[in-house]
Design an enzyme around this catalytic site. Structure first.
Site: not given
Length: 712
Positions: A418-419, A475, A481, A561, A582
């Site tokens: 992930n990321e 994501n 953002y 998310w 969130k």
């Protein structure tokens, strides 16, 4: 299945031995060790706690120290990191000829088990189970088991980074397993010791292989292994008994069975589960039994059609879930976990991503029974280290996740990262993360060839990284953002253009912060890092985001998310410091936010009528908009008992009255709809107060500046 233990000799013994009489009354016994333990943190004074237990349930989610550092929560010093010792007396005295094992579902991050002061085993990893034999360590009479648990960050154990708190403690159930001298192996990576694989499947027949791992005390003996498959009503649909002969301590016994006219595990439409009962018996009467779920299904991802379950395309409507909860940290009860899955299912979701680590076995059991399509992942978050120690532990965590949860039909894919790659350590130290993740992907696919691999990226341009798994997901947070909510469309177009020809594309994360005590209607886009996170913006942005996703069938799934607010100690924003807000539901699970009902109206077949902005209870404007989420053909609105009008919900299940007049004082807003001859009603109260002066200013005008610190 890529299990290599020892060879054996097998001969068919027929079906002369019925399973009902196959087991003696003193087969495997499991004794819960949950409940009261003596406890001491960092060598301090001892007290009593109830296990499962988390020692930083409060400080890892209160944000008190979060304002003084820019570290992500995983390696933050904003909450208690250190070691604790749990100890108690075992509830049973050892019996001659019996074997004893300690199995813990999860301890964060490193744990060491000892019995009567002698070491039994050490485990490194916060999210998978551990199991050790303690038979040689036991004495006659009372025996004391101790578990040292340490949640100090270590550079060789994932996760290295992450926007979530690392709670500490013996936080999942722990048990004592009592068996005969020969048993179904509980030690093979703390797995069930029985592994079920569908070898072929069509309308007329399913062929299923069941591998049983036997663990012997070293004495040579023949073992009868009986395998039965039972349907949902408990009727036997297949069975076979074989004899395993050998002198090895560990044996692997495969049995292949055929099921005529199989019923498929078909997600939320029909989560049909068979049961596989595996039993063993020796000539001297030793027995053991394990029951595991079997769901017959095929899954794949088609770059053009999306996710395919049993040959039929579907776009997975999913959410992500962190396992912490207000006041409990990670130490959730089975009832807590059942409530979480129920909230997800009631919303109409059919998919779950266990971000960013494996969930408990109970959660996967619940997903099996509910029909959720599950993405379970290794905790590689943000940073992968290029060291032998990290690689070894990374493989171990992947292997444990796969073997411990092999039999769950709900798990359709393994996530490998992930990321990855945007932390300073990655670029400054020249870490070759792509090489490590390529090898990890290969390892996962060799360990379990039956499932696909996926990953979540936040860097669309890193093609070398994003092409590692079978299928990539992104994501993306348009409206929170980056650009506005409508830019989700362009983002998806880019993902499909760059990757869609050879691999499936999904949205692994999208979402927006929301505080249930902050309101503005219609809402303006707030600052993500500011105090002001109105609930209305979350729902408005989700509407636009999801519309873009739904219009692209090539996107095989999306995962909101997040399902629930969660602890992130270094965050200092929104209504509550230390919380990532969130979630579609509040941290305490008590309040589903407006966006929850947006998805329920769009995803669930259950009739839904829900007035949004209901918690915007005090108004200063006489004329206000009213929006209702509903999957009914039409919705009627009344204010103070007076009809306002009937509106047909649009394609996103929104019924809107742009200008509704309130009277001074308390107003009752009522929405009514008829579905299938039944009437469904929702109601709330709004108070119109006179405006003027500082008190009359909107909260958004006072607090929308992100530099304003409401927590001081």
């Amino acid at each position: 299945m890529n299990i290599r233990i020892h060879s054996f000799n097998v001969s068919c013994a027929g079906l002369c031995c019925a399973l009902g009489s196959f087991l003696a009354a003193d087969a495997r016994e499991v004794h819960s060790l949950n409940g009261s333990w003596d406890y001491s943190f960092n060598g301090g004074s001892s007290g009593k706690v109830a296990v499962p237990h988390t020692w930083n349930a409060e400080d890892a989610a209160d944000g008190v120290k979060g304002q003084r550092g820019d570290a992500k929560s995983v390696n933050s010093d904003a909450y208690r990191r250190g070691s604790a010792v749990y100890s108690r007396t075992l509830p049973v005295a050892p019996r001659p000829g019996k074997r004893y094992f300690i199995r813990g579902g999860g301890a964060s991050i490193v744990s060491e088990v000892s019995v009567n002061g002698k070491p039994a085993g050490r485990h490194e990893g916060a999210f998978t189970a551990f199991c050790y034999e303690i038979t040689p360590l036991l004495k006659q009479g009372a025996n004391t088991v101790s578990v040292l648990v340490d949640n100090t960050q270590r550079e060789h154990i994932a996760p290295q980074r992450g926007d979530f708190s690392m709670f500490g403690g013996l936080y999942r159930p722990i048990e004592l397993i009592e068996t005969d001298g020969v048993c179904i192996d509980p030690l093979f990576y703390a797995s069930p010791g029985v592994f079920i694989t569908t070898k072929s499947l069509d309308k007329s027949k399913a062929e299923v292989e069941v591998k049983t791992l036997l663990n012997s005390d070293g004495k040579a003996r023949d073992v009868d292994v009986a395998v039965e498959i039972l349907d949902m009503k408990g009727r036997k649909v297949a069975g076979k008994t074989v004899k395993a002969a050998g002198e090895k301590k560990n044996l692997e016994v495969p049995v292949t069975l055929a099921i005529a006219k199989p019923v498929l595990w078909n997600g939320v439409r029909n989560p049909y589960l068979y049961q596989v009962k595996t039993s063993i018996r020796t000539a001297d009467g030793q027995t053991d039994e394990i029951v595991q779920p079997l769901g017959l299904r095929t899954v794949s991802v088609d770059p053009g059609k999306g996710f395919v379950l049993n040959g039929k395309p579907m776009q997975v409507k999913g959410v992500s879930r962190h396992q912490d909860m207000k006041g409990k940290g990670w130490a959730l009860s089975p009832e807590d976990e059942a409530r979480d899955i129920r909230l997800i299912a009631d919303m109409g979701a059919d998919g779950l991503r266990t971000g960013h680590y494996p969930a408990s076995s109970n959660v996967y059991d619940l997903c099996d029974k509910t029909g959720l399509v599950v993405w379970s992942e290794v905790p590689n978050v943000n940073l992968v280290r290029d060291t032998p120690e990290f690689r070894e532990n990374n493989r171990l965590q992947a292997r444990e996740m796969i073997y411990q949860h092999w039999n769950h039909p709900s798990i359709c894919m393994w996530g490998i990262f992930n990321e990855i790659g945007h932390q300073p350590e990655a670029s400054s130290k020249g870490v070759d993360m792509e090489a490590e993740l390529t090898e990890l992907n290969k390892f996962v696919k060799e360990t379990d060839p039956s499932r696909m691999t996926v990953a979540a990226s936040n860097q669309a341009g890193r093609k070398k990284l994003n092409n590692i798994p079978d299928h990539i997901a992104f994501n993306t947070y348009p409206g929170w953002y980056g650009g506005g909510p409508e830019t989700m469309k362009g983002n998806l177009n880019g993902y499909i253009r760059d990757y869609g020809g050879k691999m499936g594309i999904a949205v692994s994360e999208y979402g927006h912060g929301a505080s249930t005590g902050m309101h503005e209607n219609p809402a303006k886009r707030p600052s993500p890092t500011g105090f002001w996170h109105p609930e209305e913006w979350q729902s408005q942005a989700h509407e636009i985001n999801y519309k873009c996703i739904r219009e692209r069938p090539e996107v095989w799934g999306s995962f909101v998310w997040n399902m629930f607010d969660f602890g992130s100690a270094s965050r200092f924003e929104g209504e509550s410091p230390g919380i990532n807000d969130k979630g579609l539901v509040t941290y305490d699970r008590k309040t589903p936010k407006d966006a929850y009902f947006f998805y329920k109206a769009n995803w669930s077949p259950q009739p839904t009528v829900y007035i949004t902005s209901r918690r915007f209870a005090e108004r200063t404007e006489k004329t206000v908009p009213v929006k209702v989420y509903s999957n009914a053909p039409a919705v009627k609105l009344a204010v103070n008992g007076k009809a306002v009008g009937s509106v047909k919900p649009d394609e996103l299940k929104r019924a809107v009255w742009p200008e509704v007049t309130l009277k001074p004082g308390v107003n009752t807003i009522t929405a009514t709809a008829s579905v299938g001859g039944k009437t469904y009603t929702d109601s709330c109260k709004w108070t119109l107060k006179p405006s003027g002066g500082e008190e009359g200013k909107k909260d958004s005008e006072r607090y929308q500046d992100p530099s304003i610190n409401k927590y001081k």
